[in-house]
Design a protein around this motif. Structure first.
Motif, PDB file in Angstrom:
ATOM      1  N   GLU A  36       1.146  -1.515  -0.355  1.00 30.29           N
ATOM      2  CA  GLU A  36       0.078  -0.213   0.322  1.00 30.29           C
ATOM      3  C   GLU A  36       1.390   1.270   0.161  1.00 30.29           C
ATOM      4  O   GLU A  36       0.238   2.147  -0.016  1.00 30.29           O
ATOM      5  CB  GLU A  36      -0.879   0.279   1.226  1.00 30.29           C
ATOM      6  CG  GLU A  36      -2.542  -0.769   1.113  1.00 30.29           C
ATOM      7  CD  GLU A  36      -2.802  -1.251   2.101  1.00 30.29           C
ATOM      8  OE1 GLU A  36      -1.924  -0.117   3.201  1.00 30.29           O
ATOM      9  OE2 GLU A  36      -3.854  -1.682   2.746  1.00 30.29           O
ATOM     10  N   GLY A  37       2.674   1.013   0.335  1.00 27.43           N
ATOM     11  CA  GLY A  37       3.274   2.177   0.061  1.00 27.43           C
ATOM     12  C   GLY A  37       2.648   3.167   1.680  1.00 27.43           C
ATOM     13  O   GLY A  37       3.443   4.123   1.160  1.00 27.43           O
ATOM     14  N   GLN A  38       2.862   2.075   2.675  1.00 29.18           N
ATOM     15  CA  GLN A  38       2.765   3.175   4.010  1.00 29.18           C
ATOM     16  C   GLN A  38       3.782   3.361   4.531  1.00 29.18           C
ATOM     17  O   GLN A  38       3.858   4.175   5.485  1.00 29.18           O
ATOM     18  CB  GLN A  38       2.041   2.256   4.908  1.00 29.18           C
ATOM     19  CG  GLN A  38       0.128   2.014   4.745  1.00 29.18           C
ATOM     20  CD  GLN A  38      -0.263   1.033   5.917  1.00 29.18           C
ATOM     21  OE1 GLN A  38      -0.214   1.570   7.032  1.00 29.18           O
ATOM     22  NE2 GLN A  38      -0.975   0.407   5.384  1.00 29.18           N
ATOM     23  N   ILE A  39       5.037   2.450   4.675  1.00 27.94           N
ATOM     24  CA  ILE A  39       5.610   1.939   5.749  1.00 27.94           C
ATOM     25  C   ILE A  39       7.563   1.753   4.383  1.00 27.94           C
ATOM     26  O   ILE A  39       8.213   1.302   5.082  1.00 27.94           O
ATOM     27  CB  ILE A  39       5.590   1.357   6.294  1.00 27.94           C
ATOM     28  CG1 ILE A  39       6.209  -0.187   6.030  1.00 27.94           C
ATOM     29  CG2 ILE A  39       4.563   1.720   8.286  1.00 27.94           C
ATOM     30  CD1 ILE A  39       5.671  -1.213   7.775  1.00 27.94           C
ATOM     31  N   LEU A  40       7.256   3.352   4.007  1.00 22.81           N
ATOM     32  CA  LEU A  40       8.324   3.160   2.935  1.00 22.81           C
ATOM     33  C   LEU A  40       9.957   3.553   3.376  1.00 22.81           C
ATOM     34  O   LEU A  40      10.898   2.461   2.755  1.00 22.81           O
ATOM     35  CB  LEU A  40       8.221   3.333   2.229  1.00 22.81           C
ATOM     36  CG  LEU A  40       7.155   3.220   0.337  1.00 22.81           C
ATOM     37  CD1 LEU A  40       6.741   3.813  -0.140  1.00 22.81           C
ATOM     38  CD2 LEU A  40       7.481   2.250   0.855  1.00 22.81           C
ATOM     39  N   GLY A  41       9.772   3.766   4.530  1.00 20.96           N
ATOM     40  CA  GLY A  41      11.386   4.003   4.696  1.00 20.96           C
ATOM     41  C   GLY A  41      11.626   3.294   6.355  1.00 20.96           C
ATOM     42  O   GLY A  41      13.436   2.958   5.560  1.00 20.96           O
ATOM     43  N   ALA A  42      11.516   2.334   6.579  1.00 26.63           N
ATOM     44  CA  ALA A  42      11.752   0.988   7.007  1.00 26.63           C
ATOM     45  C   ALA A  42      12.250   0.078   6.521  1.00 26.63           C
ATOM     46  O   ALA A  42      13.223  -0.795   6.008  1.00 26.63           O
ATOM     47  CB  ALA A  42      11.199   0.594   8.039  1.00 26.63           C
ATOM     48  N   HIS A  43      11.784  -0.028   4.901  1.00 29.16           N
ATOM     49  CA  HIS A  43      11.874  -0.778   4.224  1.00 29.16           C
ATOM     50  C   HIS A  43      11.188  -0.320   2.512  1.00 29.16           C
ATOM     51  O   HIS A  43      10.727  -0.726   1.917  1.00 29.16           O
ATOM     52  CB  HIS A  43      10.577  -2.018   4.014  1.00 29.16           C
ATOM     53  CG  HIS A  43      10.574  -2.565   5.220  1.00 29.16           C
ATOM     54  ND1 HIS A  43      11.209  -4.087   5.848  1.00 29.16           N
ATOM     55  CD2 HIS A  43       9.664  -2.680   6.460  1.00 29.16           C
ATOM     56  CE1 HIS A  43      11.251  -4.740   6.325  1.00 29.16           C
ATOM     57  NE2 HIS A  43      10.249  -3.532   7.370  1.00 29.16           N
ATOM     58  N   PRO A  44      12.727   0.021   2.412  1.00 26.47           N
ATOM     59  CA  PRO A  44      12.901   1.519   0.989  1.00 26.47           C
ATOM     60  C   PRO A  44      12.613   0.184  -0.616  1.00 26.47           C
ATOM     61  O   PRO A  44      12.994  -1.170  -0.141  1.00 26.47           O
ATOM     62  CB  PRO A  44      13.601   1.764   1.054  1.00 26.47           C
ATOM     63  CG  PRO A  44      15.025   1.264   1.920  1.00 26.47           C
ATOM     64  CD  PRO A  44      13.689   0.348   2.895  1.00 26.47           C
ATOM     65  N   ILE A  45      11.303   0.338  -1.088  1.00 28.38           N
ATOM     66  CA  ILE A  45      11.615  -0.576  -2.085  1.00 28.38           C
ATOM     67  C   ILE A  45      12.178   0.318  -3.527  1.00 28.38           C
ATOM     68  O   ILE A  45      11.298   1.364  -3.333  1.00 28.38           O
ATOM     69  CB  ILE A  45      10.281  -2.265  -1.953  1.00 28.38           C
ATOM     70  CG1 ILE A  45       9.264  -0.453  -2.359  1.00 28.38           C
ATOM     71  CG2 ILE A  45      10.328  -2.293  -1.479  1.00 28.38           C
ATOM     72  CD1 ILE A  45       7.779  -1.249  -2.766  1.00 28.38           C
ATOM     73  N   GLU A  46      11.895  -0.112  -4.636  1.00 27.67           N
ATOM     74  CA  GLU A  46      12.095  -0.234  -6.429  1.00 27.67           C
ATOM     75  C   GLU A  46      10.976  -0.970  -7.012  1.00 27.67           C
ATOM     76  O   GLU A  46      10.924  -1.938  -6.957  1.00 27.67           O
ATOM     77  CB  GLU A  46      13.277   0.695  -7.073  1.00 27.67           C
ATOM     78  CG  GLU A  46      13.910   1.366  -6.201  1.00 27.67           C
ATOM     79  CD  GLU A  46      15.344   0.742  -6.749  1.00 27.67           C
ATOM     80  OE1 GLU A  46      15.559   0.289  -7.897  1.00 27.67           O
ATOM     81  OE2 GLU A  46      16.258   1.798  -6.365  1.00 27.67           O
ATOM     82  N   LEU A  47      10.040  -0.048  -7.767  1.00 32.72           N
ATOM     83  CA  LEU A  47       9.049  -0.297  -8.782  1.00 32.72           C
ATOM     84  C   LEU A  47       9.551  -0.940  -9.852  1.00 32.72           C
ATOM     85  O   LEU A  47       9.915  -0.078 -10.758  1.00 32.72           O
ATOM     86  CB  LEU A  47       7.848   0.163  -8.407  1.00 32.72           C
ATOM     87  CG  LEU A  47       6.151   0.272  -7.287  1.00 32.72           C
ATOM     88  CD1 LEU A  47       5.803   1.402  -7.684  1.00 32.72           C
ATOM     89  CD2 LEU A  47       6.071  -0.553  -6.421  1.00 32.72           C
ATOM     90  N   PRO A  48       9.567  -2.636 -10.053  1.00 34.65           N
ATOM     91  CA  PRO A  48       7.863  -2.731  -9.609  1.00 34.65           C
ATOM     92  C   PRO A  48       9.195  -4.278  -8.224  1.00 34.65           C
ATOM     93  O   PRO A  48      10.195  -3.875  -9.181  1.00 34.65           O
ATOM     94  CB  PRO A  48       7.851  -4.109 -11.023  1.00 34.65           C
ATOM     95  CG  PRO A  48       9.431  -3.915 -11.693  1.00 34.65           C
ATOM     96  CD  PRO A  48       9.455  -2.815 -11.117  1.00 34.65           C
ATOM     97  N   SER A  49       8.031  -4.317  -7.294  1.00 36.75           N
ATOM     98  CA  SER A  49       8.390  -5.437  -6.548  1.00 36.75           C
ATOM     99  C   SER A  49       8.089  -6.620  -6.100  1.00 36.75           C
ATOM    100  O   SER A  49       6.728  -6.376  -6.948  1.00 36.75           O
ATOM    101  CB  SER A  49       8.326  -4.408  -5.009  1.00 36.75           C
ATOM    102  OG  SER A  49       8.876  -4.960  -4.009  1.00 36.75           O
ATOM    103  N   GLY A  50       8.599  -7.798  -5.713  1.00 39.30           N
ATOM    104  CA  GLY A  50       8.437  -8.786  -5.082  1.00 39.30           C
ATOM    105  C   GLY A  50       7.926  -8.701  -4.031  1.00 39.30           C
ATOM    106  O   GLY A  50       8.075  -7.553  -3.260  1.00 39.30           O
ATOM    107  N   VAL A  51       6.991  -9.145  -3.125  1.00 42.57           N
ATOM    108  CA  VAL A  51       5.940  -9.643  -2.133  1.00 42.57           C
ATOM    109  C   VAL A  51       6.741 -10.390  -0.421  1.00 42.57           C
ATOM    110  O   VAL A  51       7.461 -11.225  -1.682  1.00 42.57           O
ATOM    111  CB  VAL A  51       5.027  -9.504  -2.308  1.00 42.57           C
ATOM    112  CG1 VAL A  51       3.930  -9.606  -1.050  1.00 42.57           C
ATOM    113  CG2 VAL A  51       4.441  -8.918  -3.259  1.00 42.57           C
ATOM    114  N   GLY A  52       6.473 -10.229   0.518  1.00 40.24           N
ATOM    115  CA  GLY A  52       7.825 -11.113   0.861  1.00 40.24           C
ATOM    116  C   GLY A  52       8.452 -11.163   1.860  1.00 40.24           C
ATOM    117  O   GLY A  52       9.270 -10.941   0.844  1.00 40.24           O
TER     118      GLY A  52
END
Length: 297
Positions: free
Chosen positions: A48-64
């Motif tokens: 959902e894009g809620q907590i990107l500070g602790a878990h920064p990601i780049e799109l597209p992204s996997g899950v889990g």
């Protein structure tokens, strides 16, 4: 290989099962042929894009983050594990046929892959919260939203350490909480008074993010004795939000020990196929979980 991915932030409908290149183990890592992946609230919060500070990601992204499986690649500088070992641990993009783990432990004897996948992040979080809340034997911990994975682990670890636990959950999960050694009561109207009747509260954990921070502070009488992992507004109310993991390898080792000694068991409430990842996220977000949800690969 097959992998669950998303190319934009949003609801469960953004998840897609795609064909992707296989990842490979780098230094200090192992790759596993995934047998099961844990479904955690952090998974859909990231989606959902809620907590990107602790878990920064780049799109597209996997899950889990969590998974169990069979080691099939061992990276440089890794000792004590070999191809063919059965492990559970934490990594990235674990809703997939292959995943790279950065922390792992051998699966305790008798534990299935499905069961093992539900432990890593859950147990790390539970151990971290109990450490941070700072209670000792003879004191009482209130856990709001106690029937899910983290709550199930907190109840059992606290009992192991001599801490009394009061747990709140839905009516259908009262016997489940009692079976884990908790004093149980329902949430909803009048819950604060019901908790008071069960005894003094020395510390409290908010695991559900259901808007109860003020009541938890009222029950403990101390802002410093309330911690949330689910309400992002907690710091605005003067309460700690705990979202950064401690030592995952240490947590996995302690989890394996507790499981092996019969002191920790978290049931799997429901399993999903990779193609059903969206349903797994929708169910997780709806709450009312008893134990864990996992994706079977």
């Amino acid at each position: 290989m097959k992998k669950v991915s998303f190319a934009e932030f949003g609801g469960p409908e953004v998840l897609r099962l795609i064909d992707a290149e296989e990842p490979h183990a780098g230094p200090g890592q192992v790759r596993i042929a995934v047998r099961a992946a844990g479904v955690n609230p952090v998974d859909w919060r990231i989606r959902e894009g809620q907590i990107l500070g602790a878990h920064p990601i780049e799109l597209p992204s996997g899950v889990g983050l969590d998974a169990s499986g069979v080691v099939d690649e061992v990276g440089e500088d890794v000792e004590g594990v070999a191809v063919g070992d059965h492990v559970f641990g934490e990594g990235a993009s674990t809703y997939a046929e292959f995943a790279v783990l950065s922390a792992w432990a051998r699966m305790p004897e008798g534990l299935t892959f499905e069961e093992a996948a539900g432990y890593p992040s859950v147990v790390e979080t539970a151990l971290r919260l109990i450490r941070e809340i700072g209670l000792h034997a003879g004191q009482t911990l209130l856990v709001s939203g106690a029937s899910g994975g983290v709550g199930s682990a907190v109840l059992q670890v606290a009992r192991e350490r001599g801490i009394t636990v009061i747990g709140t959950a839905g009516a259908a999960n009262q016997d489940y909480l009692r079976g884990l050694g908790a004093l149980a009561t329902t949430y909803g109207e009048g819950w604060v008074e019901r908790v008071r009747r069960l005894g003094r509260v020395d510390g409290a954990l908010d695991l559900a993010g259901s808007g109860v921070i003020r009541e938890l502070v009222e029950l403990t009488g101390d802002l410093r004795k309330v911690i949330s992992i689910a309400d992002l507004d907690a710091p605005e109310l003067g309460v700690r939000f705990s979202g950064v993991a401690g030592s995952v390898p240490d947590a996995l080792a302690e989890a394996a020990d507790l499981i092996s000694r019969g002191r920790l068991h978290i049931p799997v409430e429901k399993s999903y196929a990779l193609a059903e990842a969206a349903a797994a996220h929708a169910d997780s977000r709806a709450g009312h979980t008893r134990g864990r949800r996992v994706v079977i690969v």
